[in-house]
Design a protein around this motif. Structure first.
Motif, mmCIF file in Angstrom:
data_model
loop_
_atom_site.group_PDB
_atom_site.id
_atom_site.type_symbol
_atom_site.label_atom_id
_atom_site.label_comp_id
_atom_site.label_asym_id
_atom_site.label_seq_id
_atom_site.Cartn_x
_atom_site.Cartn_y
_atom_site.Cartn_z
ATOM 1 N N LEU A 110 1.880 -4.690 -4.851
ATOM 2 C CA LEU A 110 1.033 -3.531 -4.598
ATOM 3 C C LEU A 110 -0.446 -3.894 -4.749
ATOM 4 C CD1 LEU A 110 1.228 -0.501 -3.940
ATOM 5 C CD2 LEU A 110 1.070 -0.058 -6.403
ATOM 6 N N ARG A 111 -1.228 -3.539 -3.736
ATOM 7 C CA ARG A 111 -2.672 -3.788 -3.748
ATOM 8 C C ARG A 111 -3.480 -2.511 -3.567
ATOM 9 N NH1 ARG A 111 -0.682 -7.310 -5.700
ATOM 10 N NH2 ARG A 111 -0.776 -9.538 -5.267
ATOM 11 N N GLU A 112 -2.839 -1.462 -3.049
ATOM 12 C CA GLU A 112 -3.513 -0.179 -2.842
ATOM 13 C C GLU A 112 -2.620 0.957 -3.322
ATOM 14 O OE1 GLU A 112 -6.456 -0.012 0.912
ATOM 15 O OE2 GLU A 112 -4.358 -0.270 1.439
ATOM 16 N N SER A 121 0.853 -1.190 0.000
ATOM 17 C CA SER A 121 0.000 0.000 0.000
ATOM 18 C C SER A 121 0.888 1.239 0.000
ATOM 19 C CB SER A 121 -0.916 -0.001 1.231
ATOM 20 O OG SER A 121 -1.718 1.167 1.271
ATOM 21 N N VAL A 158 -3.773 -4.458 -8.341
ATOM 22 C CA VAL A 158 -4.234 -3.382 -7.466
ATOM 23 C C VAL A 158 -5.753 -3.490 -7.299
ATOM 24 C CG1 VAL A 158 -4.472 -0.881 -7.198
ATOM 25 C CG2 VAL A 158 -2.339 -1.853 -8.074
#
Length: 446
Positions: free
Chosen positions: A281-283, A263, A305
């Motif tokens: 990366l997810r946020e 994030s 994301v």
């Protein structure tokens, strides 16, 4: 009915009001463990603990008193100098005279401590009384710590989360080196009076930071982030929130922490910024997602994301360009985006929020959850991402029960609502003074 009224009604049902019958009816008695759970939840009024209610709980009966007192000591705020700190110490000392075990339990109940400190040792005494302290919020007004105080801090409880607001850099660096167990750190340097940031010669402690938040609107102060992540934290950091105009993606890649981040909060995202190495990366949150003649294309955003957070993008045309960029990313990533959060302020009743409508319509068509977080819905007290581990995207944020929900096909910001009395006064004052605006806070009670 308020939780306090409900608790008193529950007590009236549990106990017989007759002075001759002091034993409650077993059929109306709840297990004490269940009562404790009820009390813990009943202290909150729309995310905010009401200490007056908890004080009332201590007066209900003996069975409630001890546990309600523990709730009172769970979160302690000491911002009125040494006199208030002495009062806190004296309160625990007085409780120790009556019942040593109970006084020890009260000190061990402190989980969150918010305190304004300087160079005096009494603040180290406070920390010694809270062995189970989990989160520490500090305001640093002074220019430096005394050496004996720093030695005391080195033996403080192993705090895992800390929020610091400082007015000078030196005490900040002195303090952080004494807390080697930190995993979650938020630093606010927006009020620092020093003109330049001088990094200390010694490295940061060998902490395993999982999340770092840094706030400063002064350029070239992001060197603090480089210092904080110059040691072992590079391999442990998962969440990074930097509010500093001079910090960009190149800083992340040069530090070698890109593969671990899940994030990120950034000021902006330029066309040249390469995010392809951020595989986890997810946020992604952008405070300024668009500038004149520029809107991010997200062409380097890695696949996976799930949450994208944007602050106001400006006009409807800019919003349409943003929609096109997000749509292209969805096609490339296999519809990985699940939530779009849009932060949008609106102080004028004539503002139709056409940019919010464009993003909302796009999300509705693509099955993406749309969250509008700023006015006209507003921020409510208690809505803040906590400093704690998380495993969901977006990160869980406690939401007020007053927050309106976006139903399918509805545009609640288009519904005309009567302005509050304060807003009507502000609007009238603005018209009277030639269109100037009087801030709402100026009309609030002191």
């Amino acid at each position: 009915m308020t939780p306090a009224a409900a608790s008193h009604r529950l007590t009236a049902r549990m106990t017989n009001s007759s002075p001759r019958a002091q034993v409650p009816d077993p059929r109306l008695t709840l297990p004490i463990e269940l009562l404790f759970v009820i009390l813990e939840e009943a202290q909150y009024d729309d995310l905010i603990p009401r200490y007056k209610w908890i004080k009332n709980y201590t007066l209900v009966c003996i069975a409630w008193r001890n546990y309600a007192q523990q709730l009172l000591y769970t979160s302690v705020a000491l911002h009125k100098g040494t006199d208030q700190c002495k009062a806190f110490i004296d309160a625990l000392a007085a409780a120790r005279i009556r019942d040593v075990e109970h006084a020890t339990v009260l000190g061990a109940s402190v989980r969150f401590l918010s305190i304004s400190i300087d160079h005096q040792e009494i603040y180290a005494d406070i920390l010694d009384l809270c062995p189970n302290l989990r989160e520490l919020h500090l305001v640093l007004y002074h220019a430096s710590f005394r050496p004996e105080v720093l030695k005391r801090f080195a033996h403080a409880p192993p705090v895992r989360a800390m929020r610091v607001r400082t007015y000078h850099y030196m005490p900040l660096f002195q303090l952080l080196r004494a807390f080697a167990h930190l995993q979650f750190l938020e630093v606010d340097c927006s009020s620092v009076r020093d003109l330049t940031l001088e990094l200390p010669p010694s490295p940061p402690p060998a902490w395993g930071l999982v999340e770092l938040r840094y706030h400063s609107l002064r350029r070239a102060t992001h060197a603090f982030v480089n210092w904080a992540l110059s040691g072992t934290a590079r391999s442990t950091l998962e969440v990074l929130r930097v509010t500093c105009p001079s910090f960009d993606v190149t800083e992340l890649t040069s530090m070698g922490i890109a593969p671990n981040l899940r994030s990120i909060v950034l000021h902006h995202l330029w066309e040249r910024d390469d995010l392809t190495t951020f595989k986890s990366l997810r946020e992604l949150a952008l405070l300024f997602p668009s500038v004149p003649n520029h809107a991010p294309t997200f062409h380097t955003l890695p696949v996976g994301v799930r949450h994208l957070s944007l602050h106001a993008v400006g006009s409807r045309d800019t919003a349409q360009a943003m929609v096109a960029a997000i749509s292209a990313y969805q096609e490339r990533s296999g519809d990985s985006l699940r939530v779009l959060t849009y932060h949008r302020r609106s102080e004028s009743t004539s503002d139709l929020l056409l940019d919010a409508e464009a993003l909302y319509t796009f999300c509705l068509e693509r099955g993406i959850e749309f969250r509008l977080m700023d006015p006209p819905f507003g921020y409510y007290a208690g809505e803040r991402i906590p400093l704690e581990p998380f495993d969901s995207y977006p990160q869980s944020v406690p939401l007020s029960t007053r927050r309106k929900k976006l139903d399918d096909g509805a545009l609640p910001w288009r519904v005309r609502r009567e302005a509050s009395l304060t807003r009507r006064i502000v609007n009238a004052a603005g018209r009277a003074f030639g269109g100037t605006t009087v801030p709402s806070i100026a009309l609030a009670r002191p």
